[in-house]
Design a protein around this motif. Structure first.
Motif, PDB file in Angstrom:
ATOM      1  N   ILE A 313      -5.819   2.556  -5.457  1.00 20.09           N
ATOM      2  CA  ILE A 313      -7.025   1.756  -4.934  1.00 20.09           C
ATOM      3  C   ILE A 313      -6.660   1.536  -3.286  1.00 20.09           C
ATOM      4  O   ILE A 313      -5.661   1.895  -2.992  1.00 20.09           O
ATOM      5  CB  ILE A 313      -6.974   0.278  -5.515  1.00 20.09           C
ATOM      6  N   HIS A 314      -7.907   1.476  -2.329  1.00 20.41           N
ATOM      7  CA  HIS A 314      -7.639   1.491  -1.196  1.00 20.41           C
ATOM      8  C   HIS A 314      -8.188   0.092  -0.774  1.00 20.41           C
ATOM      9  O   HIS A 314      -9.404  -0.052  -0.869  1.00 20.41           O
ATOM     10  CB  HIS A 314      -8.397   2.532  -0.486  1.00 20.41           C
ATOM     11  N   VAL A 315      -7.411  -0.741  -0.089  1.00 20.40           N
ATOM     12  CA  VAL A 315      -7.903  -2.111   0.235  1.00 20.40           C
ATOM     13  C   VAL A 315      -7.850  -2.308   1.732  1.00 20.40           C
ATOM     14  O   VAL A 315      -6.484  -2.129   2.270  1.00 20.40           O
ATOM     15  CB  VAL A 315      -6.967  -3.260  -0.483  1.00 20.40           C
ATOM     16  N   LYS A 316      -8.764  -2.667   2.333  1.00 17.77           N
ATOM     17  CA  LYS A 316      -8.411  -3.220   3.911  1.00 17.77           C
ATOM     18  C   LYS A 316      -9.692  -4.428   3.954  1.00 17.77           C
ATOM     19  O   LYS A 316     -10.727  -4.349   3.854  1.00 17.77           O
ATOM     20  CB  LYS A 316      -8.852  -2.094   4.910  1.00 17.77           C
ATOM     21  N   PHE A 317      -9.188  -5.677   4.054  1.00 18.67           N
ATOM     22  CA  PHE A 317     -10.100  -6.847   4.288  1.00 18.67           C
ATOM     23  C   PHE A 317     -10.667  -6.707   5.524  1.00 18.67           C
ATOM     24  O   PHE A 317      -9.916  -6.221   6.604  1.00 18.67           O
ATOM     25  CB  PHE A 317      -9.112  -8.059   3.946  1.00 18.67           C
ATOM     26  N   PRO A 318     -11.898  -7.074   5.723  1.00 15.58           N
ATOM     27  CA  PRO A 318     -12.737  -7.183   6.909  1.00 15.58           C
ATOM     28  C   PRO A 318     -12.062  -8.227   7.978  1.00 15.58           C
ATOM     29  O   PRO A 318     -11.317  -8.931   7.134  1.00 15.58           O
ATOM     30  CB  PRO A 318     -13.988  -7.729   6.705  1.00 15.58           C
ATOM     31  N   PRO A 319     -12.169  -8.082   9.163  1.00 15.07           N
ATOM     32  CA  PRO A 319     -11.080  -8.854  10.178  1.00 15.07           C
ATOM     33  C   PRO A 319     -11.756 -10.372   9.798  1.00 15.07           C
ATOM     34  O   PRO A 319     -13.068 -10.408   9.633  1.00 15.07           O
ATOM     35  CB  PRO A 319     -11.702  -8.531  11.455  1.00 15.07           C
ATOM     36  N   ALA A 320     -10.882 -11.525   9.919  1.00 17.18           N
ATOM     37  CA  ALA A 320     -11.387 -12.723   9.589  1.00 17.18           C
ATOM     38  C   ALA A 320     -11.963 -13.371  11.041  1.00 17.18           C
ATOM     39  O   ALA A 320     -11.118 -13.367  11.845  1.00 17.18           O
ATOM     40  CB  ALA A 320      -9.989 -13.467   9.207  1.00 17.18           C
TER      41      ALA A 320
END
Length: 649
Positions: A313-320
């Motif tokens: 899987i590839h996970v990168k949360f959007p900037p908070a």
């Protein structure tokens, strides 16, 4: 003990197992690992006799019994926790009834010399021997010990099983399997429904167990503490290592590196040989050498490199987005479910950027407080969510909150808003939902697939507070590592409810323990918390040991009035405490000596930028303070002990 021979299984066009062979020996501690969908649970079902392979066989010796715990099972109702656990002793209970029946017959008969009477005596003796061998006399104690170890409280043992959640009822099933003491444990994700303390109890139980263990788990720390052998299933093949998981990972990389090096060397040699043959093929003077090289190529055994499953899987949360300084504030908050009080006037403040963990025994209110923060349940007291806080929530009960009839694509598409709708397929692809996978209905997904789908929902918009309740349940090792890295890079606030020590390690810097309807704050990581808890438990144990030697009657108040045995016990306990104090004083002296040495070094201007020296200095100061606290506690214990026995220093 158990021999798996040339096992072959297909799911449709997918080859799950291809000619797999291995042996489970007595006392083996095996971790069965691999990606979600690799076939681990299927392997356990086949060994347990619940599923038949297309090819090959599983041979189990006649004297080998198996205890199998699946991920999901049908739970029975109508009994109390204690009664259901006692059903594990089916043979023992039957023997007990037979013994009672024979004893009744013997009291009613008077033909003491007859053959029939003597046969009853022999049968009774045989039954009693068997009853004792099965531990029948200690049955009640074993049941209570196991249930308490798995997290049940004493006053819960006589409650109906129907009053407990599915997770707690799975613990009852685990207790039954442990109590049967089979020759081989087959455990499929046993830690998913346990809290940290119960997991540690289970680790100790399995480490001391006399039989074999084959366990599927995505809890790295659990595998390292319990197993000494790892079998990986990957792309239809198995790889067997005599090592626990962390060591296996290193050995696997070393093996693959050696394979690649040997393969490349051989390919270079083949290319050079073929080039020689092609160059001199038509030169009569080189005919002998050319023929020799051709024969050499024909005889060579071509090396292959094991195919590797690199899908991840590839996970990168959007900037908070920036929130207020205080993200969540709780004051004197209480929660009841009917007459049952879950949380009693608890206080909590979560500030922007903090990464914190909620830990504690299941049922103590971790998930309840999470739901309260989400506004999903009513409460008493104050709850305030800070300015501009947008919460991304991963709930533990994915099975209940997802629409089983919706497809994977529909699950995301129906909540996606704006331009992100054009990226739904890309997001699903990054979570390994590709091609026809996106048209699957949620109800047919595995536990790991549902977890990935729920996590994908968190990428649909930017959140500044991630509230994650057991996000790693059912996730394979690689997915957990990827998620952890994404959370480490996330610049928002995180509240994690988890029992996975390895996942929490390095990810959180503050721990809140939920216990006895209250919450208690611990500064530091998860292993700092566990070490502190262990020290606290040891202090509690020492206090209890001291209490056991407090004389109960006036005749024992004075040391002069002690009996010889009491005096020996008193002296033994006194030596123990004073020895601990002496050891602590030596530790303090050593720390002070090292700190003084570094004080002298730090006076040197050349050391002003020596970060390693400053780190060492800070650690020594911290350890010194901890040891001084320990010394004060020991002296307090000594004073209490002597006061209880009316003795002065």
């Amino acid at each position: 003990m158990i021999s798996v021979n040339q096992l072959t299984v297909h799911f449709g066009s997918v080859e799950l197992f291809n000619d797999i062979t291995f042996i489970i020996n007595p006392h083996d501690r095996i971790g069965l690992v691999g990606k979600n969908g690799a076939g681990k649970s299927t392997m356990l079902k086949i060994i347990a006799g619940l599923q038949q392979p297309e090819g090959g066989e599983v041979v189990i010796s006649e004297d080998t019994s198996i205890g199998y715990l699946p991920q999901q099972m049908v739970l029975r109702d109508g009994k109390t926790v204690r009664q259901e656990a006692c059903s594990a002793f089916e043979e023992t209970l039957k023997l007990e009834k037979e013994i009672q029946k024979i004893n009744k017959q013997l009291t009613e008969r008077t033909d003491y010399e007859s053959d029939g009477y003597m046969k009853l005596i022999e049968k009774l003796s045989h039954y009693n021997d068997r009853f004792e061998m099965l531990g029948g006399g200690a049955m009640t104690g074993e049941v209570e010990k196991t249930l308490l170890g798995l997290g049940f409280m004493p006053d819960e043992l006589d409650r109906p099983t129907t009053t407990f959640s599915g997770g707690w009822r799975m613990r009852i099933e685990l207790a039954k399997i442990l109590l049967r003491k089979p020759g081989v444990f087959l455990l499929d994700e046993p830690t998913n429904h346990l809290d940290i303390e119960s997991i540690q109890w289970l680790e100790d139980f399995l480490k001391d167990y006399n039989g074999a263990v084959l366990v599927i788990s995505h809890d790295r720390a659990f595998l390292d503490n319990v197993t000494n052998r790892t079998i990986e299933i990957s792309l239809g093949r198995i790889y067997d290592y005599d090592a626990a998981y962390s060591k296996f990972v290193i050995l696997r990389e070393e093996r693959r590196a050696q394979q690649l090096a040997a393969y490349r060397n051989q390919q270079k040699m083949i290319a050079d040989t073929e080039a020689f043959i092609e160059r001199f093929r038509y030169k009569p003077t080189k005919a002998v050498q050319v023929q020799s090289r051709i024969k050499q190529l024909e005889k060579i055994e071509r090396l292959e490199v094991d195919e590797e499953d690199l899908s991840a899987i590839h996970v990168k949360f959007p900037p908070a987005p920036r929130s207020g300084t205080v993200v969540v504030e709780v004051k004197e908050l209480s929660k009841r479910y009917g007459p049952k009080l879950i949380l009693d006037k608890v206080d909590l403040v979560v500030e922007r950027g903090e990464h914190i963990a909620f830990v504690g025994r299941n049922g103590e209110g971790k998930s309840t407080l999470s739901k309260i923060i989400m506004g999903e349940t009513e409460h008493e007291g104050l709850l305030k969510v800070g300015h501009n806080v947008n919460i991304g929530y991963f709930a533990q009960n994915q099975d209940e909150i997802m629409d089983g009839e919706a497809t994977v694509f529909e699950t995301l598409d129906e909540i996606a808003v704006g331009d992100i709708r054009t990226k739904v397929r890309d997001i699903l692809g990054s979570f390994l939902f590709r091609g026809e996978d996106i048209d699957k209905k949620v109800k047919v997904l595995s536990g790991g697939e549902r977890s990935r789908l729920a996590m994908a929902k968190l990428l649909l918009q930017p959140y500044n507070l991630l509230l994650l309740d057991e996000p790693t349940n059912h996730m394979d090792m690689r997915s957990k590592d990827t998620l952890k890295q994404a959370l480490l890079q996330y610049n928002g606030t995180i509240i994690l409810v988890s029992h996975d020590r390895q996942f929490l390690d390095g990810l959180v810097s503050k721990v809140y323990e939920f216990k006895s309807k209250k919450i208690k704050q611990f500064i530091g990581g998860i292993y700092d918390f566990l070490q502190k808890k262990k020290l606290d438990n040891l202090h509690e144990l020492e206090r209890k040991e001291v209490e056991t030697v407090i004389p109960p009657s006036p005749s024992k108040i004075s040391q002069n009035k002690m009996t010889y045995e009491e005096k020996k016990e008193y002296d033994r306990e006194l030596r123990k405490i004073t020895s601990q104090i002496s050891k602590s004083e030596k530790e303090i002296e050593q720390y002070e000596k090292e700190i003084a040495e570094i004080d002298g070094q730090m006076a040197n201007p050349e050391k002003i930028n020596d970060n390693e020296l400053f780190d060492r200095y800070a650690l020594l100061k911290k350890n010194l303070q901890k040891e001084m606290d320990q010394w004060e506690k020991l002296n307090e214990d000594l004073q209490n002990f002597q006061n209880a026995n009316n003795v002065s220093i």
